[in-house]
Design an enzyme around this catalytic site. Structure first.
Site, PDB file in Angstrom:
ATOM      1  N   ASP A 146       0.802  -1.027   0.119  1.00 37.18           N
ATOM      2  CA  ASP A 146      -0.022  -0.086   0.021  1.00 37.18           C
ATOM      3  C   ASP A 146       0.888   1.190   0.026  1.00 37.18           C
ATOM      4  OD1 ASP A 146      -2.963   1.324   0.563  1.00 37.18           O
ATOM      5  OD2 ASP A 146      -1.477   1.901   2.313  1.00 37.18           O
TER       6      ASP A 146
ATOM      7  N   GLU B 264       1.216  -0.218  -4.783  1.00 39.44           N
ATOM      8  CA  GLU B 264       0.434   0.943  -5.290  1.00 39.44           C
ATOM      9  C   GLU B 264       1.239   2.075  -4.993  1.00 39.44           C
ATOM     10  OE1 GLU B 264      -3.757   3.180  -3.403  1.00 39.44           O
ATOM     11  OE2 GLU B 264      -1.703   2.584  -2.190  1.00 39.44           O
TER      12      GLU B 264
END
Ligand code: GLC
Length: 511
Positions: free
Chosen positions: A214, A277
């Site tokens: 993330d 990401e």
């Protein structure tokens, strides 16, 4: 990175399923057609009737993922969390929130998924923990602190407000790139790298095949904590307007990130699949990609549904050589609402015809739209999202049964809304439904091989070649001539006189 095998069980099961696997090097070959299905666990399926989706619910619906033909499933965070950020505020990386189950349920799910030929990927949030993580109380040296008694600079949090908050335990001011409940870990500390690498190794030991990592652009910040300058152009992932007013030159994406990611790669071990990401334009992914298998191409995600814009976005992704293609996730409005329902079938064809891992968000296969979000007049606090993302996170409609479409026998945490074309049950049984289309496209994907060639945008039609196949997407309302003659292998709507219908798409084979 060498020739590390990726998604090992995918290789094994595809051998048994006689898919037309590309003959190139195993690793790049597999990644060329892998399809990953994203699950938002709170909203997938509730097995125990408490109104919240859980791991047992996921296990009970693996047949749907097998029916679609996906290769892996990625679950948004399942760790213990106060849910200030939908689970992206982790209070224990090695645990499972009791609302979802226990660590043993993850092991069971990984094993059951593998029986269906599906690999399990977890979402790991390395940038920050929850303010309720024991580390924040007991090991403050793992976090980023202001050297002065107050914010040392003008940095803003992605959801608005200053990126610095006063510590409730009276130890000064800490940094948070997102909500104040999410203090940033200090990735310049080797102890942080060691802890997080250990977390990945722990989950690999439980049967997890890889990880979605993330917000990687937020791992490292300027050590001198210099002020961010005013923004001159919009960032790729639009956040809160206050955050967007600044260019995040010093508060994100700093040199040295490779060292942090190398530690995560080592912790993940052989064969792990790592997708990042990275909230940056693709041309800034290079230092990250030295240690990852793929990174999301957000240019395509946010491209206007116009042939030229799509061409530009795909070109940007292809240039990294490791693009993961995605058109929807738990953070942004649903695809049907962003590009218009009439374009959803063509978008599915485009997504699944590109080489490189393709990601589907739960409900994409149903062409699910945004829901109303939290109940009117209901609380604004957790589990509801203060940044307004609940409308994109409504539970899955499994059946036509009212009132909750088979999601729960209890009261769902968020209303269950169905798609205009119906629930999973109805769509699976209906020829021509969005779910049948996605399933057929996943099967077709195995037959496409070779790189993207002759990418072009003309007269509203985006087209490219992959080996003997030509993919064409008509982004305008009027029918348009197909770019080249050929035998139609797949079309989202019937073609006539060599024309692609308005907002339709097709794959043809040169004869
Ligand atoms: C990622 C997640 C998002 C979360 C943020 C902070 O962008 O997708 O849901 O709010 O990171 O962890």
């Amino acid at each position: 990175m060498g020739d590390r095998p990726v998604l090992c069980s995918i290789r094994e099961h595809t051998a048994g399923r006689s898919r037309a696997a590309p003959r190139r090097g195993a690793r790049s070959g597999i990644l060329a057609w892998v399809v990953v299905y994203q699950i938002y666990p709170r909203s997938f399926a509730d097995a125990d009737g408490d109104g919240i989706g859980d791991l047992a619910g996921i296990s009970a619906h693996l047949d749907h993922l097998r029916w679609l033909g996906v290769d892996a499933l990625w679950m948004s965070p399942i760790h213990p969390s106060p849910m200030a950020d939908g689970g992206y505020d982790v209070a224990d990386y090695r645990g499972v929130d009791p609302a979802f189950g226990a660590v043993a349920d993850v092991e069971r799910l990984a094993a059951a998924a593998r029986e269906h030929g599906i690999d399990l990927l977890l979402d790991i949030v390395p940038c920050h923990t929850s303010i309720e993580h024991a580390w924040f109380r007991e090991r403050p040296e793992l976090y980023v602190w202001s050297p002065v008694d107050g914010p040392p600079n003008n940095w803003r949090g992605a959801f608005g407000g200053p990126a610095w908050s006063r510590d409730p335990h009276g130890r000064g001011w800490y940094l948070h790139s997102f909500y104040p409940e999410q203090p940033d870990l200090d990735w310049r500390s080797p102890k942080v790298a060691q802890e997080l690498a250990g977390v990945l190794a722990f989950w690999r030991g439980k049967g997890v095949a890889g990880f979605r990592l993330d917000a990687l652009q937020q791992l490292l910040k300027d050590p001198e904590l210099r002020d961010d300058p005013p923004a001159v152009s919009p960032s790729i992932m639009a956040g809160h307007p206050g955050h967007e007013a600044l260019e995040h030159r010093f508060s994100s994406d700093q040199p040295g990130v490779g060292q942090a990611l190398a530690a995560l790669r080592e912790g993940a071990g052989d064969g792990a699949f790592l997708v990042g990401e990275i909230g940056l334009p693709s041309d800034r992914h290079r230092p990250y990609l030295e240690h990852l298998d793929a990174s999301f191409c957000f240019e395509l995600f946010f491209a206007a549904w116009e042939a030229e814009a799509l061409e530009e976005a795909i070109t940007a992704g292809l240039a990294t050589g490791k693009a993961a293609w995605v058109l929807s996730n738990h953070d942004f409005p649903r695809l049907a609402d962003r590009i218009g329902r009439a374009n959803v079938a063509a978008a599915a064809l485009l997504l699944l015809a590109l080489p490189g891992p393709a990601f589907l968000f739960q409900g994409d296969e149903l062409a699910l739209g945004n829901g109303p979000g939290r109940p009117p007049g209901g609380p604004e606090h957790p589990p509801y999202d203060r940044a307004g993302r609940d409308p994109f996170r409504h539970p899955m409609p499994w059946t036509e049964d009212h009132p909750h479409h088979g999601f729960t026998t209890g009261v769902p945490w968020l209303e269950v809304t169905s798609a205009p074309e119906g629930s999973v049950e109805l769509q699976r049984a209906t020829p021509g439904s969005p779910a049948r289309l996605v399933r057929d496209l996943i099967a077709l994907r195995r037959k496409l091989s070779g790189p993207v060639e002759a990418l072009a945008a003309r007269g509203g039609v985006l087209s490219f070649r992959r080996g003997p196949h030509v993919v064409a997407v008509n982004t305008v309302r009027e029918a348009r001539p197909a770019p080249t003659p050929g035998e139609v292998v797949f079309a989202t709507a019937r073609r006539s006189n060599g024309h692609i219908p308005g907002q339709g798409a097709s794959v043809t084979r040169t004869v």
